[in-house]
Design a protein around this motif. Sequence first.
Motif, PDB file in Angstrom:
ATOM      1  N   SER A  53       8.983 -11.070  -0.188  1.00 32.91           N
ATOM      2  CA  SER A  53       8.976 -12.397   0.412  1.00 32.91           C
ATOM      3  C   SER A  53      10.337 -12.732   1.010  1.00 32.91           C
ATOM      4  CB  SER A  53       8.606 -13.449  -0.634  1.00 32.91           C
ATOM      5  OG  SER A  53       9.498 -13.398  -1.735  1.00 32.91           O
ATOM      6  N   ALA A  54      11.417 -12.300   0.357  1.00 33.07           N
ATOM      7  CA  ALA A  54      12.737 -12.575   0.913  1.00 33.07           C
ATOM      8  C   ALA A  54      12.945 -11.817   2.208  1.00 33.07           C
ATOM      9  CB  ALA A  54      13.820 -12.180  -0.101  1.00 33.07           C
ATOM     10  N   ARG A  55      12.499 -10.577   2.285  1.00 33.73           N
ATOM     11  CA  ARG A  55      12.662  -9.797   3.503  1.00 33.73           C
ATOM     12  C   ARG A  55      11.931 -10.431   4.665  1.00 33.73           C
ATOM     13  NH1 ARG A  55      11.918  -5.411  -0.067  1.00 33.73           N
ATOM     14  NH2 ARG A  55       9.748  -5.215   0.585  1.00 33.73           N
ATOM     15  N   GLY A  56      10.863 -11.183   4.369  1.00 36.37           N
ATOM     16  CA  GLY A  56      10.092 -11.764   5.445  1.00 36.37           C
ATOM     17  C   GLY A  56      10.467 -13.181   5.811  1.00 36.37           C
ATOM     18  N   LEU A  57      11.495 -13.752   5.176  1.00 38.92           N
ATOM     19  CA  LEU A  57      11.790 -15.160   5.408  1.00 38.92           C
ATOM     20  C   LEU A  57      12.133 -15.450   6.865  1.00 38.92           C
ATOM     21  CD1 LEU A  57      13.793 -16.174   2.237  1.00 38.92           C
ATOM     22  CD2 LEU A  57      11.593 -17.087   2.996  1.00 38.92           C
ATOM     23  N   ALA A  58      12.988 -14.616   7.474  1.00 35.95           N
ATOM     24  CA  ALA A  58      13.426 -14.914   8.837  1.00 35.95           C
ATOM     25  C   ALA A  58      12.260 -14.838   9.807  1.00 35.95           C
ATOM     26  CB  ALA A  58      14.527 -13.939   9.253  1.00 35.95           C
ATOM     27  N   ALA A  59      11.416 -13.848   9.666  1.00 38.29           N
ATOM     28  CA  ALA A  59      10.312 -13.660  10.596  1.00 38.29           C
ATOM     29  C   ALA A  59       9.031 -14.315  10.120  1.00 38.29           C
ATOM     30  CB  ALA A  59      10.063 -12.154  10.788  1.00 38.29           C
ATOM     31  N   ARG A  60       9.089 -14.971   8.943  1.00 37.31           N
ATOM     32  CA  ARG A  60       7.907 -15.555   8.335  1.00 37.31           C
ATOM     33  C   ARG A  60       6.809 -14.511   8.170  1.00 37.31           C
ATOM     34  NH1 ARG A  60       7.384 -21.610  11.070  1.00 37.31           N
ATOM     35  NH2 ARG A  60       9.414 -22.340  10.378  1.00 37.31           N
ATOM     36  N   ARG A  61       7.199 -13.361   7.691  1.00 38.51           N
ATOM     37  CA  ARG A  61       6.261 -12.268   7.475  1.00 38.51           C
ATOM     38  C   ARG A  61       6.258 -11.840   6.015  1.00 38.51           C
ATOM     39  NH1 ARG A  61       6.918  -8.113  12.600  1.00 38.51           N
ATOM     40  NH2 ARG A  61       6.343  -9.589  14.233  1.00 38.51           N
ATOM     41  N   THR A  62       5.159 -11.228   5.623  1.00 34.52           N
ATOM     42  CA  THR A  62       5.018 -10.721   4.263  1.00 34.52           C
ATOM     43  C   THR A  62       5.263  -9.223   4.182  1.00 34.52           C
ATOM     44  OG1 THR A  62       2.653 -10.270   4.542  1.00 34.52           O
ATOM     45  CG2 THR A  62       3.276 -12.484   3.798  1.00 34.52           C
ATOM     46  N   ASN A  63       5.270  -8.529   5.347  1.00 37.32           N
ATOM     47  CA  ASN A  63       5.345  -7.065   5.395  1.00 37.32           C
ATOM     48  C   ASN A  63       4.151  -6.421   4.700  1.00 37.32           C
ATOM     49  OD1 ASN A  63       7.699  -7.047   6.875  1.00 37.32           O
ATOM     50  ND2 ASN A  63       8.997  -7.027   5.056  1.00 37.32           N
ATOM     51  N   VAL A  64       3.006  -7.088   4.784  1.00 33.82           N
ATOM     52  CA  VAL A  64       1.758  -6.571   4.207  1.00 33.82           C
ATOM     53  C   VAL A  64       0.668  -6.651   5.272  1.00 33.82           C
ATOM     54  CG1 VAL A  64       0.024  -6.821   2.387  1.00 33.82           C
ATOM     55  CG2 VAL A  64       2.422  -7.392   1.914  1.00 33.82           C
ATOM     56  N   ILE A  65      -0.116  -5.578   5.386  1.00 33.22           N
ATOM     57  CA  ILE A  65      -1.286  -5.545   6.265  1.00 33.22           C
ATOM     58  C   ILE A  65      -2.530  -5.553   5.389  1.00 33.22           C
ATOM     59  CG2 ILE A  65      -2.548  -4.260   8.036  1.00 33.22           C
ATOM     60  CD1 ILE A  65       0.072  -5.390   9.019  1.00 33.22           C
ATOM     61  N   GLY A  66      -3.516  -6.337   5.770  1.00 27.65           N
ATOM     62  CA  GLY A  66      -4.762  -6.410   5.010  1.00 27.65           C
ATOM     63  C   GLY A  66      -5.835  -5.505   5.579  1.00 27.65           C
ATOM     64  N   LEU A  67      -6.659  -4.964   4.698  1.00 29.40           N
ATOM     65  CA  LEU A  67      -7.791  -4.122   5.095  1.00 29.40           C
ATOM     66  C   LEU A  67      -9.001  -4.596   4.306  1.00 29.40           C
ATOM     67  CD1 LEU A  67      -8.735  -1.606   6.694  1.00 29.40           C
ATOM     68  CD2 LEU A  67      -8.066  -0.217   4.724  1.00 29.40           C
ATOM     69  N   PHE A  68     -10.043  -5.034   5.029  1.00 29.33           N
ATOM     70  CA  PHE A  68     -11.243  -5.539   4.359  1.00 29.33           C
ATOM     71  C   PHE A  68     -12.430  -4.646   4.664  1.00 29.33           C
ATOM     72  CE2 PHE A  68     -15.141  -7.951   3.980  1.00 29.33           C
ATOM     73  CZ  PHE A  68     -14.989  -8.518   2.724  1.00 29.33           C
ATOM     74  N   PHE A  69     -13.085  -4.168   3.599  1.00 24.78           N
ATOM     75  CA  PHE A  69     -14.300  -3.381   3.717  1.00 24.78           C
ATOM     76  C   PHE A  69     -15.452  -4.126   3.053  1.00 24.78           C
ATOM     77  CE2 PHE A  69     -11.691   0.742   3.807  1.00 24.78           C
ATOM     78  CZ  PHE A  69     -11.818   0.857   5.178  1.00 24.78           C
ATOM     79  N   PRO A  70     -16.644  -4.012   3.591  1.00 23.50           N
ATOM     80  CA  PRO A  70     -17.801  -4.581   2.890  1.00 23.50           C
ATOM     81  C   PRO A  70     -18.156  -3.734   1.684  1.00 23.50           C
ATOM     82  CG  PRO A  70     -18.553  -3.317   4.745  1.00 23.50           C
ATOM     83  CD  PRO A  70     -17.042  -3.305   4.811  1.00 23.50           C
ATOM     84  N   ARG A  71     -18.939  -4.278   0.804  1.00 26.19           N
ATOM     85  CA  ARG A  71     -19.472  -3.498  -0.318  1.00 26.19           C
ATOM     86  C   ARG A  71     -20.972  -3.411  -0.117  1.00 26.19           C
ATOM     87  NH1 ARG A  71     -17.642  -6.346  -4.475  1.00 26.19           N
ATOM     88  NH2 ARG A  71     -19.643  -7.307  -4.988  1.00 26.19           N
ATOM     89  N   HIS A  72     -21.491  -2.202  -0.023  1.00 29.08           N
ATOM     90  CA  HIS A  72     -22.903  -2.005   0.288  1.00 29.08           C
ATOM     91  C   HIS A  72     -23.780  -1.892  -0.944  1.00 29.08           C
ATOM     92  CE1 HIS A  72     -22.327  -1.796   4.528  1.00 29.08           C
ATOM     93  NE2 HIS A  72     -21.511  -0.768   4.445  1.00 29.08           N
ATOM     94  N   ASP A  73     -23.220  -2.102  -2.110  1.00 28.01           N
ATOM     95  CA  ASP A  73     -24.020  -1.996  -3.326  1.00 28.01           C
ATOM     96  C   ASP A  73     -23.782  -3.223  -4.180  1.00 28.01           C
ATOM     97  OD1 ASP A  73     -21.956  -1.345  -5.679  1.00 28.01           O
ATOM     98  OD2 ASP A  73     -21.315  -0.320  -3.856  1.00 28.01           O
ATOM     99  N   ASP A  74     -24.735  -3.505  -5.020  1.00 31.34           N
ATOM    100  CA  ASP A  74     -24.620  -4.607  -5.967  1.00 31.34           C
ATOM    101  C   ASP A  74     -24.786  -4.089  -7.392  1.00 31.34           C
ATOM    102  OD1 ASP A  74     -24.286  -6.752  -4.113  1.00 31.34           O
ATOM    103  OD2 ASP A  74     -26.390  -6.490  -3.581  1.00 31.34           O
ATOM    104  N   VAL A  75     -24.332  -2.858  -7.605  1.00 33.92           N
ATOM    105  CA  VAL A  75     -24.497  -2.241  -8.917  1.00 33.92           C
ATOM    106  C   VAL A  75     -23.484  -2.835  -9.884  1.00 33.92           C
ATOM    107  CG1 VAL A  75     -24.397  -0.086 -10.205  1.00 33.92           C
ATOM    108  CG2 VAL A  75     -25.322  -0.104  -7.883  1.00 33.92           C
ATOM    109  N   GLU A  76     -23.965  -3.359 -10.988  1.00 33.67           N
ATOM    110  CA  GLU A  76     -23.071  -3.879 -12.022  1.00 33.67           C
ATOM    111  C   GLU A  76     -22.464  -2.712 -12.790  1.00 33.67           C
ATOM    112  OE1 GLU A  76     -22.004  -6.818 -13.029  1.00 33.67           O
ATOM    113  OE2 GLU A  76     -22.948  -7.808 -11.329  1.00 33.67           O
ATOM    114  N   PRO A  77     -21.144  -2.729 -13.003  1.00 35.45           N
ATOM    115  CA  PRO A  77     -20.557  -1.644 -13.789  1.00 35.45           C
ATOM    116  C   PRO A  77     -21.091  -1.676 -15.210  1.00 35.45           C
ATOM    117  CG  PRO A  77     -18.971  -3.414 -13.489  1.00 35.45           C
ATOM    118  CD  PRO A  77     -20.148  -3.748 -12.634  1.00 35.45           C
ATOM    119  N   PRO A  78     -21.303  -0.502 -15.806  1.00 40.54           N
ATOM    120  CA  PRO A  78     -21.814  -0.487 -17.174  1.00 40.54           C
ATOM    121  C   PRO A  78     -20.809  -1.084 -18.145  1.00 40.54           C
ATOM    122  CG  PRO A  78     -21.086   1.704 -16.496  1.00 40.54           C
ATOM    123  CD  PRO A  78     -21.014   0.838 -15.268  1.00 40.54           C
ATOM    124  N   ALA A  79     -21.326  -1.659 -19.210  1.00 39.97           N
ATOM    125  CA  ALA A  79     -20.448  -2.221 -20.240  1.00 39.97           C
ATOM    126  C   ALA A  79     -19.634  -1.096 -20.876  1.00 39.97           C
ATOM    127  CB  ALA A  79     -21.292  -2.927 -21.307  1.00 39.97           C
TER     128      ALA A  79
END
Length: 343
Positions: A53-79
């Motif tokens: 966050s400090a590195r990004g103060l001047a440019a108002r940047r986070t230095n993080v890129i986001g990647l979003f993928f859909p999830r094609h399943d609704d399988v509940e993880p086993p207990a």
Amino acid sequence: MPKPPTVYDVAAQAGVSIATVSRVIRDPDTVKAATRDRVNAAIEQLGYVPSASARGLAARRTNVIGLFFPRHDDVEPPALAEQTEVSVITGDDEQPENENLYYDEVLRGAELEASRRGFALMIASGTGGELERLVTDLAGRVDGLAVLAGTVPMEMLERVARHIPVVLLGGDGRQDRFDHVHSNNGPGMKKLAEHLLERGAKSFAYVRGPEGVADDDERFGGFSQAVGDRPVEVVRGDFTRRGGRAAARALTSTPDAIVCANDQTALGVLDVITPHEGKPLVTGFDGIAAGRHSSPSLTTVHQPMSELGRAAIDVVTTRLEHPDAPRQTRTLPVRVILRESAP
């Protein structure tokens, strides 16, 4: 425990602004040597450790890129099991199959390119009612966002794009204002279908993905151009191996060739339908490693999945540096790979 020094403490001791401190950390060659030396001396004396966050103060940047993928399943993880016995299971239909090997390859390329450019990568995956919350939350934490085309409502992406660059993986960009990175889907699938016609196939089944996915639409369009008015039974799948098995069982015809929108679907088809005397021919699209080792090995269209991830990060970071540059669409080449399932 004493409070750790902040970027404000460094700026005060060096007699400069916090923007100057940030430039010394991010891009030291843009700062005069004397000023740079004072800032570095203050950092060393105070024991300051720069944060993202400090590195990004001047440019108002986070230095993080986001990647979003859909999830094609609704399988509940086993207990989580407390017992230690080893169980024996016959068959694999009831086992959750949450892996998506296409995403794995794209993610690997994105991570490499983000790291090379000095960015971290933040990943989110979701579907249904949680999608809007996840995308909005991710967009608020990153400098730019890469999203699989057709998986997030366009109006949501339009809102996000007012604040940060958005690049779509897939689609050709003719219907929107976003940057796009995609493979040569339509021509690749057309070439594959032409090969099946040369092999003597006269009737087809085509297993598609979920509705609204741009890559799937392009591939089906290329296939349709090649086969014309020949008989085609179309079945919807979900890009998973489990979905491929379900689609194979749902077929009402016995086609000469079964063409699948991606490799994992095709591997599911091969789990159910074993070609006899070369029929039916079965093909996929992606070129994941598992297709090389299936029985029979899978004929497919190979797309450069890792390069797609790298290109997406490159486009986002380029847009950050040049926000007013013309919109771009990058089309990456594909290769038809002939193997045992449709030699």
